[in-house]
Motif scaffolding. Structure first.
Motif, PDB file in Angstrom:
ATOM      1  N   ALA A  62      -7.723  -9.785 -10.504  1.00  0.00           N
ATOM      2  CA  ALA A  62      -6.390  -9.878 -11.083  1.00  0.00           C
ATOM      3  C   ALA A  62      -6.483 -10.485 -12.482  1.00  0.00           C
ATOM      4  O   ALA A  62      -7.449 -11.179 -12.800  1.00  0.00           O
ATOM      5  CB  ALA A  62      -5.498 -10.733 -10.198  1.00  0.00           C
ATOM      6  N   LYS A  88      -7.980 -14.063 -13.376  1.00  0.00           N
ATOM      7  CA  LYS A  88      -8.624 -14.609 -12.179  1.00  0.00           C
ATOM      8  C   LYS A  88     -10.018 -14.046 -12.028  1.00  0.00           C
ATOM      9  O   LYS A  88     -10.370 -13.034 -12.628  1.00  0.00           O
ATOM     10  CB  LYS A  88      -7.787 -14.293 -10.944  1.00  0.00           C
ATOM     11  CG  LYS A  88      -6.417 -14.961 -10.936  1.00  0.00           C
ATOM     12  CD  LYS A  88      -5.712 -14.719  -9.622  1.00  0.00           C
ATOM     13  CE  LYS A  88      -4.370 -15.432  -9.587  1.00  0.00           C
ATOM     14  NZ  LYS A  88      -3.672 -15.215  -8.282  1.00  0.00           N
ATOM     15  N   SER A 102      -6.319 -12.724   2.857  1.00  0.00           N
ATOM     16  CA  SER A 102      -5.111 -12.330   2.137  1.00  0.00           C
ATOM     17  C   SER A 102      -4.699 -10.879   2.394  1.00  0.00           C
ATOM     18  O   SER A 102      -3.552 -10.506   2.125  1.00  0.00           O
ATOM     19  CB  SER A 102      -5.297 -12.544   0.638  1.00  0.00           C
ATOM     20  OG  SER A 102      -6.405 -11.805   0.166  1.00  0.00           O
ATOM     21  N   LYS A 129       1.965  -6.124  -1.997  1.00  0.00           N
ATOM     22  CA  LYS A 129       2.710  -7.220  -2.599  1.00  0.00           C
ATOM     23  C   LYS A 129       2.359  -7.303  -4.093  1.00  0.00           C
ATOM     24  O   LYS A 129       1.281  -6.871  -4.498  1.00  0.00           O
ATOM     25  CB  LYS A 129       2.316  -8.536  -1.931  1.00  0.00           C
ATOM     26  CG  LYS A 129       2.450  -8.564  -0.430  1.00  0.00           C
ATOM     27  CD  LYS A 129       1.903  -9.867   0.139  1.00  0.00           C
ATOM     28  CE  LYS A 129       1.977  -9.902   1.645  1.00  0.00           C
ATOM     29  NZ  LYS A 129       1.417 -11.167   2.192  1.00  0.00           N
ATOM     30  N   ASP A 145       1.223  -9.721  -5.600  1.00  0.00           N
ATOM     31  CA  ASP A 145      -0.048 -10.447  -5.704  1.00  0.00           C
ATOM     32  C   ASP A 145      -1.265  -9.553  -5.507  1.00  0.00           C
ATOM     33  O   ASP A 145      -2.386  -9.968  -5.789  1.00  0.00           O
ATOM     34  CB  ASP A 145      -0.100 -11.586  -4.676  1.00  0.00           C
ATOM     35  CG  ASP A 145       0.757 -12.770  -5.088  1.00  0.00           C
ATOM     36  OD1 ASP A 145       0.959 -13.672  -4.254  1.00  0.00           O
ATOM     37  OD2 ASP A 145       1.224 -12.795  -6.249  1.00  0.00           O
ATOM     38  N   ASP A 146      -1.058  -8.338  -5.018  1.00  0.00           N
ATOM     39  CA  ASP A 146      -2.169  -7.400  -4.859  1.00  0.00           C
ATOM     40  C   ASP A 146      -2.498  -6.684  -6.174  1.00  0.00           C
ATOM     41  O   ASP A 146      -3.470  -5.924  -6.234  1.00  0.00           O
ATOM     42  CB  ASP A 146      -1.838  -6.357  -3.793  1.00  0.00           C
ATOM     43  CG  ASP A 146      -1.701  -6.971  -2.410  1.00  0.00           C
ATOM     44  OD1 ASP A 146      -0.766  -6.562  -1.684  1.00  0.00           O
ATOM     45  OD2 ASP A 146      -2.516  -7.836  -2.054  1.00  0.00           O
ATOM     46  N   SER A 179       7.703  -5.701  -8.217  1.00  0.00           N
ATOM     47  CA  SER A 179       8.592  -6.391  -7.272  1.00  0.00           C
ATOM     48  C   SER A 179       9.982  -5.789  -7.277  1.00  0.00           C
ATOM     49  O   SER A 179      10.321  -4.954  -8.098  1.00  0.00           O
ATOM     50  CB  SER A 179       8.675  -7.871  -7.638  1.00  0.00           C
ATOM     51  OG  SER A 179       9.095  -8.027  -8.966  1.00  0.00           O
TER      52      SER A 179
END
Length: 118
Positions: free
Chosen positions: A39, A42, A62, A86, A88-89, A118
């Motif tokens: 990501a 990260k 996760s 999500k 976050d993926d 989102s």
């Protein structure tokens, strides 16, 4: 072995995508395979791994219960089915291969971007 990942794209939260990774090797069944992701901002992280015959798989906490890794040794391809996505993926997803350890693979594909809105 060379790996070519595909299938990334933009999807809404709750949606699904299937990533594919084709390998150019005559010995595909001799490799264990993994999917990783990175990501923005990260470090790259392990997502899922599968052993030679596909009988054993492992997942990051996760994604457990949402993602499924599978392989088709006749087609020299590994897949990552991603459900209930999500935000976050969101990441660049990489496939990887190794003779014995999918956590520390020696061979990497070029990555495919998955964006979850989102």
């Amino acid at each position: 072995v060379q790996l070519q990942a595909s299938g990334g794209g933009l999807v809404q939260a709750g949606g699904s995508l299937r990533l594919s990774c084709a390998a150019s090797t005559r010995s595909f069944s001799l490799y264990v395979l993994g999917w990783f992701r990175q990501a923005p901002g990260k470090e790259r992280e392990f997502v899922a791994g599968i052993r030679w015959t596909g009988g054993s798989t492992n997942y990051a906490d996760s994604v457990k219960g949402r993602f499924t890794i599978s392989r088709d040794n006749a087609q020299n391809t590994v897949y990552l089915q991603m459900n209930s996505l999500k935000p976050d993926d969101t990441a660049v997803y990489y496939c990887a291969a190794d003779r014995s350890n999918y956590y520390t693979p020696n061979y990497w594909g070029q990555g495919t971007l998955v964006t979850v809105s989102s």
